[in-house]
Write a protein that holds these residues in place. Sequence first.
Motif, short mmCIF file in Angstrom:
data_model
loop_
_atom_site.label_atom_id
_atom_site.label_comp_id
_atom_site.label_asym_id
_atom_site.label_seq_id
_atom_site.Cartn_x
_atom_site.Cartn_y
_atom_site.Cartn_z
N VAL A 50 -9.05 -19.33 -31.60
CA VAL A 50 -9.49 -20.37 -30.85
C VAL A 50 -8.97 -21.74 -31.43
O VAL A 50 -9.54 -22.13 -32.14
N LEU A 64 -8.58 -25.80 -26.81
CA LEU A 64 -9.60 -24.98 -25.90
C LEU A 64 -11.01 -25.28 -26.34
O LEU A 64 -11.95 -25.11 -25.28
N SER A 77 -12.55 -18.74 -21.10
CA SER A 77 -11.80 -18.16 -22.28
C SER A 77 -10.95 -16.84 -22.07
O SER A 77 -10.16 -16.84 -23.01
N ILE A 128 -3.42 -25.19 -23.18
CA ILE A 128 -4.17 -26.79 -23.16
C ILE A 128 -3.54 -27.44 -24.39
O ILE A 128 -4.03 -26.74 -25.33
#
Length: 446
Positions: A153, A157, A196, A202
């Motif tokens: 991740v 995000l 998610s 992004i």
Amino acid sequence: MTTAVRRAAAFALVGCLALVGPWVLGVEEPAVATVAAIGPFLAVAAGALWLDSETVLFELFARPADRRNGTLYGLAVFSLAAAGLATLTVGFGMPTSVYVGTVLLLVFGNLAAQLVRAYRYEQVRATAGFVVGGFVAAAAGQLTTVQLTAESVGVPLVTFLAASGALFAALLQQMLHRRDDAMVLVAVALMLWLFSTLPLDITTTRIAVALGLTLVLGYASYTLETASLAGMLTGVLLSLLTIVLGDYAWFGILVAFFGIGGLASKFRFDRKLDRGVAQENEGARGTGNVLANSLVALVAVLAGAVSTEYGVSESVFFYAFAGAVGAALADTLSSEIGGLYDNPRLVTTLEVAEPGVDGAVTWQGELAGLCGASIVAAIAWFGFDGITLLGAGTIVFAGFVGMTVDSFLGATIEGRFLGNQGVNFSATVAAAIVGAGLAAMLDLPL
């Protein structure tokens, strides 16, 4: 330190138990990791139901309703909700970072809000404290979890999930009772779980610009009093999602509706008040009004974000989005401007009616509505290189259709089968269908 601050701090400590699962996960056997994730919260829930009401711990965690009942139901329900999210994590694939981040978001957001209230009791400031505190805690919790579990991740995000989760939680707290923390916890976690899974790209620049622009939008809405607190939170959340999931041009269209529509509600407000056609709450739009006019647009943004995964052109959903927002702005200007003029006529029979009657329109209002749809089309035309005059005309037509559907439903079924917000929502649905249908049929580019 006030009782409310101490209670919030105690809940924050309990919320930190969410970090036990990630710490054990991947190190021990799956069964041990499962117990480590779920067990602490189940133990707290059991203890809350068993704890005697005369103890210091009871007083520390007790809310007014708990004192009346003699049982820490608030702590028990919160802990069971957290245990439920842990179960979704270990058994059903919810990202551990989402689970931990959501739990920490709520408890530390509440702590920040109570600290602000202790300093100065003002709802707007307390809500801002919740959003900021929840955002920081959620981001820190996710990043910590990523380090413990090696989840893939990225920081952009994480920032997006933390910001959208904090805004959504603050909005739910405005809409629900303050004791409904468990419901807020579950709803926010499920939303972030959905986000998610989206194929999002992004960047740091995109999320930074999104946060900056939405902060400015929220402050402007508060300063100009064009929306209630809940309405402001709704608008800011929708704007954040639109920038991140759509594009800046999508956001420009949405902010045109919020800005122009809000100012139109304030335009000659005293005159509208005298005529009985003014918006409630001194023209400040609430959550219901904002969602009724923007929910279809949000669905279009979400669908557009995943459209390429299913072989559907993103332009179809963009025209649905632009048509829905065009209809919302057209209807707003038609009502706010048209309500200032005499001799409106029912759209069904053309009979003269009193100002403010559902389904009654004036030519001035219809012209203002067309201008509203044209503004949306102009932003789309300038914002996207691929949109032609035919595409802009499609947006105007879809907005006009939505505005007309709103008037027709207002004259026929509003007040009997649908309220004003239901009519507004139906009108945006009609406009979105027209926009998407024409885009698909004419193969309009984006």
